[in-house]
Structures are given as C-alpha cells and as structure tokens.
Write an enzyme that holds these catalytic residues in place. Structure first.
Site, PDB file in Angstrom:
ATOM      1  N   LYS A   1     -22.511  29.774  48.122  1.00  0.00           N
ATOM      2  CA  LYS A   1     -23.810  30.086  47.910  1.00  0.00           C
ATOM      3  C   LYS A   1     -24.488  29.461  46.658  1.00  0.00           C
ATOM      4  O   LYS A   1     -23.576  29.073  45.692  1.00  0.00           O
ATOM      5  CB  LYS A   1     -24.197  31.686  48.022  1.00  0.00           C
ATOM      6  CG  LYS A   1     -23.775  32.244  49.151  1.00  0.00           C
ATOM      7  CD  LYS A   1     -24.058  33.788  49.305  1.00  0.00           C
ATOM      8  CE  LYS A   1     -25.518  34.137  48.573  1.00  0.00           C
ATOM      9  NZ  LYS A   1     -26.563  33.561  49.157  1.00  0.00           N
ATOM     10  N   GLY A   2     -25.800  29.369  46.397  1.00  0.00           N
ATOM     11  CA  GLY A   2     -26.245  29.012  45.290  1.00  0.00           C
ATOM     12  C   GLY A   2     -27.251  27.536  45.503  1.00  0.00           C
ATOM     13  O   GLY A   2     -27.542  27.043  44.589  1.00  0.00           O
ATOM     14  N   GLY A   3     -27.306  27.054  46.677  1.00  0.00           N
ATOM     15  CA  GLY A   3     -28.091  26.040  46.854  1.00  0.00           C
ATOM     16  C   GLY A   3     -29.424  26.248  46.229  1.00  0.00           C
ATOM     17  O   GLY A   3     -30.084  25.265  46.031  1.00  0.00           O
TER      18      GLY A   3
ATOM     19  N   ASP B   1     -28.710  38.291  52.957  1.00  0.00           N
ATOM     20  CA  ASP B   1     -28.999  36.976  52.113  1.00  0.00           C
ATOM     21  C   ASP B   1     -28.599  35.982  52.953  1.00  0.00           C
ATOM     22  O   ASP B   1     -27.720  36.232  53.919  1.00  0.00           O
ATOM     23  CB  ASP B   1     -28.330  37.064  50.656  1.00  0.00           C
ATOM     24  CG  ASP B   1     -28.800  35.954  49.862  1.00  0.00           C
ATOM     25  OD1 ASP B   1     -29.534  35.053  50.264  1.00  0.00           O
ATOM     26  OD2 ASP B   1     -28.296  35.825  48.680  1.00  0.00           O
ATOM     27  N   GLY B   2     -28.945  34.459  52.602  1.00  0.00           N
ATOM     28  CA  GLY B   2     -28.395  33.374  53.524  1.00  0.00           C
ATOM     29  C   GLY B   2     -27.251  33.097  52.809  1.00  0.00           C
ATOM     30  O   GLY B   2     -26.563  33.592  51.800  1.00  0.00           O
ATOM     31  N   ALA B   3     -26.644  31.657  53.251  1.00  0.00           N
ATOM     32  CA  ALA B   3     -25.520  31.172  52.706  1.00  0.00           C
ATOM     33  C   ALA B   3     -25.672  29.679  52.929  1.00  0.00           C
ATOM     34  O   ALA B   3     -26.381  28.996  53.970  1.00  0.00           O
ATOM     35  CB  ALA B   3     -24.462  31.729  53.468  1.00  0.00           C
TER      36      ALA B   3
ATOM     37  N   THR C   1     -32.102  35.090  48.357  1.00  0.00           N
ATOM     38  CA  THR C   1     -32.957  33.949  47.937  1.00  0.00           C
ATOM     39  C   THR C   1     -32.817  32.871  49.020  1.00  0.00           C
ATOM     40  O   THR C   1     -31.852  32.733  49.332  1.00  0.00           O
ATOM     41  CB  THR C   1     -32.633  33.590  46.600  1.00  0.00           C
ATOM     42  OG1 THR C   1     -32.829  34.739  45.580  1.00  0.00           O
ATOM     43  CG2 THR C   1     -33.594  32.547  46.081  1.00  0.00           C
TER      44      THR C   1
ATOM     45  N   GLU D   1     -27.416  36.867  42.684  1.00  0.00           N
ATOM     46  CA  GLU D   1     -26.915  36.897  44.333  1.00  0.00           C
ATOM     47  C   GLU D   1     -25.855  37.871  44.089  1.00  0.00           C
ATOM     48  O   GLU D   1     -25.401  38.836  44.813  1.00  0.00           O
ATOM     49  CB  GLU D   1     -26.954  35.880  44.938  1.00  0.00           C
ATOM     50  CG  GLU D   1     -28.426  35.190  45.281  1.00  0.00           C
ATOM     51  CD  GLU D   1     -28.478  33.700  46.000  1.00  0.00           C
ATOM     52  OE1 GLU D   1     -29.228  33.238  46.391  1.00  0.00           O
ATOM     53  OE2 GLU D   1     -27.307  33.250  45.990  1.00  0.00           O
TER      54      GLU D   1
ATOM     55  N   LYS E   1     -24.298  26.493  59.277  1.00  0.00           N
ATOM     56  CA  LYS E   1     -23.905  26.707  58.077  1.00  0.00           C
ATOM     57  C   LYS E   1     -22.275  27.329  58.261  1.00  0.00           C
ATOM     58  O   LYS E   1     -21.521  27.724  57.383  1.00  0.00           O
ATOM     59  CB  LYS E   1     -24.457  28.054  57.357  1.00  0.00           C
ATOM     60  CG  LYS E   1     -26.023  27.684  57.259  1.00  0.00           C
ATOM     61  CD  LYS E   1     -26.229  26.788  56.130  1.00  0.00           C
ATOM     62  CE  LYS E   1     -27.526  26.563  55.918  1.00  0.00           C
ATOM     63  NZ  LYS E   1     -28.320  27.591  55.345  1.00  0.00           N
TER      64      LYS E   1
HETATM   65  C1  5RP Z   1     -29.589  30.563  47.115  1.00  0.00           C
HETATM   66  C2  5RP Z   1     -28.771  30.648  48.275  1.00  0.00           C
HETATM   67  C3  5RP Z   1     -29.340  30.739  49.795  1.00  0.00           C
HETATM   68  O1  5RP Z   1     -28.756  31.699  50.311  1.00  0.00           O
HETATM   69  C4  5RP Z   1     -28.590  29.601  50.200  1.00  0.00           C
HETATM   70  O2  5RP Z   1     -28.863  28.387  49.443  1.00  0.00           O
HETATM   71  C5  5RP Z   1     -29.021  29.198  51.723  1.00  0.00           C
HETATM   72  O3  5RP Z   1     -30.344  28.824  51.862  1.00  0.00           O
HETATM   73  P1  5RP Z   1     -31.285  28.579  52.841  1.00  0.00           P
HETATM   74  O4  5RP Z   1     -31.530  29.999  53.533  1.00  0.00           O
HETATM   75  O5  5RP Z   1     -32.742  28.045  52.338  1.00  0.00           O
HETATM   76  O6  5RP Z   1     -30.750  27.606  53.707  1.00  0.00           O
HETATM   77  O7  5RP Z   1     -27.530  30.854  48.050  1.00  0.00           O
HETATM   78  O8  5RP Z   1     -29.014  30.350  45.768  1.00  0.00           O
END
Ligand code: 5RP
Length: 223
Positions: free
Chosen positions: A94-96, A81-83, A28, A103, A121
């Site tokens: 994670k969890g922004g 996934d991102g971070a 996400t 996740e 990051k």
């Molecule tokens: C969502 C997440 C995302 O992976 C994290 O916040 C990074 O987001 P972005 O790719 O928008 O920088 O953990 O819950």
C-alpha cells in the site's frame, strides 16, 4: 467493465461490512473514494470515521460524515481501504497514494481490515508494484543505497517537479526490483532501518477479508 467500474462495485459492496452505531476506519485512494460516496447514504447509522489522510478527511466532511481524531477513539470495529497489491494470504503493498503511515496506524487500531480492490491488484508474490516507503528526508540517500544492496532501485517520489511531501511532512521512496515472499520478515527488517518512517508492506496489519472486483462480480476472499 473498466477498472473504475470494478472499484465502484467493491466500494459499494463494502457497506455490508460497516457495523451500525460505530466509528469506522476509512482509508485513502480512488477505490475508497467510491466507498466514501456509498457511506454517505448510511451516514445517519454510523457515529463517524477515523480517516487515514487529509484527502479522505476532506471528502468525508464534505459529505457530512463526522471525522474523529485517532486519539479520541479506542478500538475501531473495522478498517476499510484499498491496496496496490494483495497476495494469497492477505498481505498487501500500500502507499500508492502516499498515505501508508496513517493507513497503518488506523489499521492497527482496528479489529479487522477489509480490503477493497479490483482484480488487477491480486498477485502470487508481492513486489510487482513499486514499494512505497515513507522516509525522513535526511536519510533518503543512505536508504536508497540500502535498498540497492537488496537488489532494489529506490527513487524519490516527485510531485510537480519537487519531492512529494506527505501528510506527515516526510518524503516517499518508491522501490522497484524487489520480490517479497516473506512479507512479515521484510516489513520487520525495513522498519528497523534508521530514517524509515514506515514501509508499505502490510503483513502485521494484513487483510482479514478482501472484496475483489471481477468481471463476474464481487468475490469475497477471507484469510
Ligand atoms: C493509498 C493506498 C491505496 O489504498 C492504494 O494506492 C490503492 O489505491 P486505488 O484505490 O486508487 O487503486 O495505499 O496510500
């Protein structure tokens, strides 16, 4: 190159980690949104995806990518996934985007975690980004005090002036002022606190690979 262009680069580079004929785990966030867009170009070569949020599910389905329930699939070959932060060992915050619990569930069902992130990051020690923690609402007052005992300041995340409600119907605390040099011990400790649904430290489910978007190009880090 701006941050979104770096995110787009790693989102597209992640296609090289998608095995054909498989169901894959999809995270996400804004970086993953670029990955989903790229994934649509090879949608006929995968079976589909397990998604970590209602937002990603809607995007996947809008692009014609089948979305499976977690319980209808056994092991996933990969989770992408991102971070918000990643340390030199592949541990992450994670969890922004408030999706940390799902996740972690999808990551736990996957053989390897491929993190896609822009270079902002990367950190030496986790803790600069406010740590997201999903909590049962009736526990939040006590949990705020427990984080204060650790030297952190926990605040309830709001959306449009009211507590943000996650896909799981719970709330998020964002905790500042913490340094997390031992992510595995920290994750284990916080997850034992009654009322914590999940902490946004990913140590047990750390990344195996990070595709890092830099001004010089995409760098592959392995852990
Ligand atoms: C969502 C997440 C995302 O992976 C994290 O916040 C990074 O987001 P972005 O790719 O928008 O920088 O953990 O819950």
């Amino acid at each position: 190159m701006n941050q979104d262009e770096l995110k787009k680069r790693v989102g597209h580079a992640a296609l090289t980690h998608v095995p054909e004929g498989e169901v894959i785990g999809v995270g996400t966030g804004s970086t993953v949104n670029h990955f989903i867009e790229a994934l649509a170009t090879m949608k006929d070569r995968i079976r589909g995806a397990v998604s970590s949020s209602q937002a990603s599910t809607a995007r996947l389905q809008a692009l014609g990518i089948p979305v499976f329930d977690c319980n209808d699939v056994e092991e996933l070959a990969v989770y992408i996934d991102g971070a918000d932060e990643i340390d030199p060992h592949g541990h992450m915050i994670k969890g922004g985007g408030a999706a940390l619990t799902r996740e972690k569930i999808v990551a736990a069902q996957s053989r390897r975690f491929v993190c896609i992130a822009d270079e902002s990051k990367r950190v030496a020690t986790l803790g600069r980004f406010p740590l997201p923690v999903e909590v049962i609402p009736m526990a939040s007052g006590r949990l705020i005090r427990q984080f204060a005992d650790l030297g952190g300041v926990a605040r309830l995340r709001l959306a449009n002036g009211a507590p943000l409600v996650t896909d799981n119907g719970q709330h998020i605390l964002d905790v500042t002022g913490l340094q997390i040099p031992d992510p595995l011990a920290f994750e284990t400790r916080i997850n034992l606190w009654p009322g914590v649904v999940e902490v946004g430290v990913f140590a047990q489910q750390r990344a195996a690979v990070c595709l890092l978007g830099t001004a010089q190009g995409v760098v592959t880090l392995t852990y």
